[in-house]
Design a protein around this motif. Structure first.
Motif, PDB file in Angstrom:
ATOM      1  N   THR A   1      -4.664  -5.269  11.734  1.00 37.22           N
ATOM      2  CA  THR A   1      -3.209  -5.284  11.479  1.00 37.22           C
ATOM      3  C   THR A   1      -2.571  -3.916  11.703  1.00 37.22           C
ATOM      4  OG1 THR A   1      -3.410  -4.694   9.144  1.00 37.22           O
ATOM      5  CG2 THR A   1      -3.498  -7.056   9.699  1.00 37.22           C
ATOM      6  N   LEU A   2      -3.346  -2.857  11.694  1.00 35.48           N
ATOM      7  CA  LEU A   2      -2.879  -1.471  11.773  1.00 35.48           C
ATOM      8  C   LEU A   2      -1.913  -1.114  10.644  1.00 35.48           C
ATOM      9  CD1 LEU A   2      -3.513  -2.441  14.936  1.00 35.48           C
ATOM     10  CD2 LEU A   2      -2.914  -0.061  15.361  1.00 35.48           C
ATOM     11  N   ASN A   3      -1.962  -1.896   9.576  1.00 32.80           N
ATOM     12  CA  ASN A   3      -1.205  -1.594   8.354  1.00 32.80           C
ATOM     13  C   ASN A   3      -2.183  -1.147   7.266  1.00 32.80           C
ATOM     14  OD1 ASN A   3       1.633  -1.932   8.603  1.00 32.80           O
ATOM     15  ND2 ASN A   3       1.403  -4.161   8.727  1.00 32.80           N
ATOM     16  N   PRO A   4      -1.739  -0.287   6.336  1.00 37.31           N
ATOM     17  CA  PRO A   4      -2.630   0.163   5.265  1.00 37.31           C
ATOM     18  C   PRO A   4      -2.663  -0.842   4.107  1.00 37.31           C
ATOM     19  CG  PRO A   4      -0.510   1.245   5.039  1.00 37.31           C
ATOM     20  CD  PRO A   4      -0.413   0.363   6.270  1.00 37.31           C
ATOM     21  N   SER A   5      -3.742  -0.789   3.337  1.00 40.09           N
ATOM     22  CA  SER A   5      -3.840  -1.569   2.099  1.00 40.09           C
ATOM     23  C   SER A   5      -3.685  -0.611   0.925  1.00 40.09           C
ATOM     24  CB  SER A   5      -5.208  -2.247   2.020  1.00 40.09           C
ATOM     25  OG  SER A   5      -6.216  -1.244   1.933  1.00 40.09           O
ATOM     26  N   VAL A   6      -3.569  -1.171  -0.284  1.00 39.26           N
ATOM     27  CA  VAL A   6      -3.536  -0.336  -1.482  1.00 39.26           C
ATOM     28  C   VAL A   6      -4.806   0.512  -1.567  1.00 39.26           C
ATOM     29  CG1 VAL A   6      -3.707  -0.448  -4.004  1.00 39.26           C
ATOM     30  CG2 VAL A   6      -1.929  -1.761  -2.816  1.00 39.26           C
ATOM     31  N   ALA A   7      -5.953  -0.084  -1.197  1.00 39.26           N
ATOM     32  CA  ALA A   7      -7.217   0.668  -1.258  1.00 39.26           C
ATOM     33  C   ALA A   7      -7.170   1.893  -0.332  1.00 39.26           C
ATOM     34  CB  ALA A   7      -8.380  -0.248  -0.879  1.00 39.26           C
ATOM     35  N   ASP A   8      -6.541   1.738   0.839  1.00 30.98           N
ATOM     36  CA  ASP A   8      -6.419   2.873   1.764  1.00 30.98           C
ATOM     37  C   ASP A   8      -5.584   3.999   1.149  1.00 30.98           C
ATOM     38  OD1 ASP A   8      -7.878   1.740   3.944  1.00 30.98           O
ATOM     39  OD2 ASP A   8      -6.134   0.534   4.496  1.00 30.98           O
ATOM     40  N   LEU A   9      -4.506   3.620   0.455  1.00 31.02           N
ATOM     41  CA  LEU A   9      -3.645   4.632  -0.186  1.00 31.02           C
ATOM     42  C   LEU A   9      -4.401   5.291  -1.337  1.00 31.02           C
ATOM     43  CD1 LEU A   9      -0.307   2.560  -0.410  1.00 31.02           C
ATOM     44  CD2 LEU A   9      -0.945   4.205   1.355  1.00 31.02           C
ATOM     45  N   ASP A  10      -5.055   4.444  -2.136  1.00 27.13           N
ATOM     46  CA  ASP A  10      -5.747   4.930  -3.327  1.00 27.13           C
ATOM     47  C   ASP A  10      -6.843   5.930  -2.965  1.00 27.13           C
ATOM     48  OD1 ASP A  10      -5.588   4.702  -6.128  1.00 27.13           O
ATOM     49  OD2 ASP A  10      -7.504   3.617  -6.148  1.00 27.13           O
ATOM     50  N   ALA A  11      -7.452   5.732  -1.789  1.00 25.14           N
ATOM     51  CA  ALA A  11      -8.570   6.576  -1.371  1.00 25.14           C
ATOM     52  C   ALA A  11      -8.157   8.037  -1.152  1.00 25.14           C
ATOM     53  CB  ALA A  11      -9.194   6.016  -0.089  1.00 25.14           C
ATOM     54  N   VAL A  12      -6.881   8.282  -0.897  1.00 26.41           N
ATOM     55  CA  VAL A  12      -6.453   9.665  -0.620  1.00 26.41           C
ATOM     56  C   VAL A  12      -5.467  10.189  -1.668  1.00 26.41           C
ATOM     57  CG1 VAL A  12      -6.850   9.471   1.874  1.00 26.41           C
ATOM     58  CG2 VAL A  12      -4.591   8.914   0.952  1.00 26.41           C
ATOM     59  N   ARG A  13      -5.289   9.421  -2.739  1.00 26.52           N
ATOM     60  CA  ARG A  13      -4.344   9.809  -3.781  1.00 26.52           C
ATOM     61  C   ARG A  13      -4.909  10.960  -4.613  1.00 26.52           C
ATOM     62  NH1 ARG A  13      -3.551   6.733  -9.325  1.00 26.52           N
ATOM     63  NH2 ARG A  13      -1.957   8.128 -10.163  1.00 26.52           N
ATOM     64  N   THR A  14      -4.048  11.912  -4.950  1.00 25.66           N
ATOM     65  CA  THR A  14      -4.440  12.986  -5.870  1.00 25.66           C
ATOM     66  C   THR A  14      -3.351  13.116  -6.927  1.00 25.66           C
ATOM     67  OG1 THR A  14      -3.243  14.834  -4.866  1.00 25.66           O
ATOM     68  CG2 THR A  14      -5.367  14.267  -3.869  1.00 25.66           C
ATOM     69  N   GLU A  15      -3.521  14.080  -7.841  1.00 18.86           N
ATOM     70  CA  GLU A  15      -2.468  14.253  -8.868  1.00 18.86           C
ATOM     71  C   GLU A  15      -1.196  14.875  -8.272  1.00 18.86           C
ATOM     72  OE1 GLU A  15      -5.144  17.844  -9.206  1.00 18.86           O
ATOM     73  OE2 GLU A  15      -5.348  15.692  -8.878  1.00 18.86           O
ATOM     74  N   ARG A  16      -1.285  15.360  -7.022  1.00 19.11           N
ATOM     75  CA  ARG A  16      -0.101  15.925  -6.371  1.00 19.11           C
ATOM     76  C   ARG A  16       0.668  14.896  -5.534  1.00 19.11           C
ATOM     77  NH1 ARG A  16      -4.082  19.467  -6.156  1.00 19.11           N
ATOM     78  NH2 ARG A  16      -4.780  18.752  -4.115  1.00 19.11           N
ATOM     79  N   THR A  17       0.156  13.655  -5.462  1.00 15.88           N
ATOM     80  CA  THR A  17       0.832  12.621  -4.656  1.00 15.88           C
ATOM     81  C   THR A  17       2.205  12.292  -5.256  1.00 15.88           C
ATOM     82  OG1 THR A  17      -1.300  11.649  -4.060  1.00 15.88           O
ATOM     83  CG2 THR A  17       0.674  10.293  -3.697  1.00 15.88           C
ATOM     84  N   ARG A  18       3.257  12.625  -4.518  1.00 19.24           N
ATOM     85  CA  ARG A  18       4.616  12.353  -4.999  1.00 19.24           C
ATOM     86  C   ARG A  18       5.183  11.060  -4.427  1.00 19.24           C
ATOM     87  NH1 ARG A  18       8.892  15.508  -6.010  1.00 19.24           N
ATOM     88  NH2 ARG A  18       9.957  13.518  -6.127  1.00 19.24           N
TER      89      ARG A  18
END
Ligand code: PLP
Length: 380
Positions: A105-122
């Protein structure tokens, strides 16, 4: 040459432009207001929450500014995304953090976002690949639950919906594009939606030199001041559109249902004509309740033949391309990410011509040429 994208501009748009010329007012005025009103209605939001711009990129830069994104902040962007999105984040002094996307699909999933999330993610900025809404509902929930802003790059999702709700209205802000290669075309142009009414009120000011909106003849008379005096509340540039382009946009928006209907037919035609071509996959089916804008029609090859097929098609007068080459490979953003699914998709995916002016014979010619050339290449 069969174009990959092509605008449909005709007599109705010319007549609308002629009308604007006759008024002697070609700047931002009644037509811009009318286009904004029609667009707000189209996406189902209150009129004051939308502001027109001279490009989607300018709208995205403004969204990032309105969100207060700056140094120390990280913004997650799917690596298969438009360059202007990453530029808007980097120009604000924040760090674009690229995530992977699903290969099909070339679209991201929640898991894809979660994998690179840090406490600085705004914030998260996502597009809707090819016009497919993707996991936007789950992504909006995840952002809300985690106190992360969601900005939708709805540039190519003008008619995309989930259960009737317009893409672009799931997050906190969104930007649409009307550039020469999109579906609704004003030559150049964009629209910004801001969910928060107080923030939305600032958008027109940021689009126009930071000038306080109270300036102008009528309000000056009310305040008994000279109408040429002004104040600025931000050191902004100028990214407004005008009545000539808005008049074109209003006509194009009225024609949108007709454009989408034709694009749907073309996509169905490709689906059928390419279904049994070995080693070629068509776009994955839409989940129930999802509607696409049919902005892109993408095929994916099993073997390592994408570049050769693109050249073959070009030789036969058929223009194809791949959007959007992964941003984590662009040196200037300084990413060292390895995003295997996006990298695989970027090697296998090819966009075929799709626009409402294509004839059935042209669509058949594209499909037939793909079929024939793939057979030759795969046999080697
Ligand atoms: C075209 C496009 C843009 C930028 O639109 P402009 O109006 O040209 O600035 C942004 N995002 C995506 C996904 C696009 O395809």
């Amino acid at each position: 040459m069969i174009n990959i994208f092509q605008p449909s501009l005709g007599e109705a748009e010319l007549a609308a432009v002629a009308e604007v010329f006759a008024t002697n007012w070609i700047g931002k005025g009644a037509r811009v207001d009318g286009f904004e009103t029609a667009f707000a209605q189209h996406i189902g939001v209150p009129r004051p929450l939308v502001t027109s711009f001279n490009s989607c990129t300018a709208a995205t830069f403004t969204a990032v500014e309105l969100a207060g994104i700056g140094p120390g902040d990280e913004v997650i962007i799917p690596t298969v995304c438009f360059v202007g999105v990453a530029n808007a984040v980097a120009a604000a002094g924040a760090r674009p953090v690229f995530c992977d996307v699903a290969t099909r699909t070339l679209n991201p999933s929640v898991a894809d976002l979660d994998a690179v999330r840090t406490e600085r993610t705004r914030a998260v900025i996502v597009l809707h690949y090819g016009g497919h809404p993707g996991d936007i509902v789950a992504i909006a929930d995840w952002c809300r639950d985690n106190g992360i802003l969601l900005i939708e790059d709805a540039a190519i999702a003008i008619a995309s919906r989930v259960d009737g709700r317009a893409c672009g209205t799931f997050g906190d802000m969104a930007a649409w594009s009307f550039d020469h290669g999109k579906i609704v075309v004003t030559v150049d142009g964009g629209m910004l939606y801001v969910r928060d009414p107080e923030l939305a009120e600032r958008a027109p000011t940021l689009a126009y030199l930071g000038l306080e909106q109270s300036s102008g003849y009528d309000s000056a008379l009310r305040q008994r001041t000279r109408w040429w005096d002004f104040e600025v509340s931000s050191f902004s540039g100028r990214s407004v559109t005008n009545d000539v382009l808005a008049a074109i946009g209003a006509v194009q928006l009225r024609r949108l249902p007709e454009f989408i209907a034709r694009r749907r037919e073309i996509a169905a035609h490709y689906d059928e004509a390419l279904a049994n071509v070995g080693g070629v996959a068509c776009p994955p089916p839409l989940p129930a309740g999802h509607e696409t804008s049919y902005y892109m029609y993408w095929i994916q090859f099993d073997g390592d033949i994408r570049d050769e097929i693109a050249r073959d098609l070009y030789e036969e007068g058929i223009y194809t391309s791949f959007r959007y080459p992964p941003l984590h490979r662009v040196k200037a953003y300084g990413s060292d990410a390895r995003l295997p699914c996006a990298e695989e998709a970027a090697e296998r995916t090819l966009l075929l011509p799709i626009h409402q002016a294509l004839t059935d014979a042209e669509v058949e010619r594209v499909a037939e040429t793909v079929r024939r050339r793939v057979q030759v290449r795969s046999a080697r």
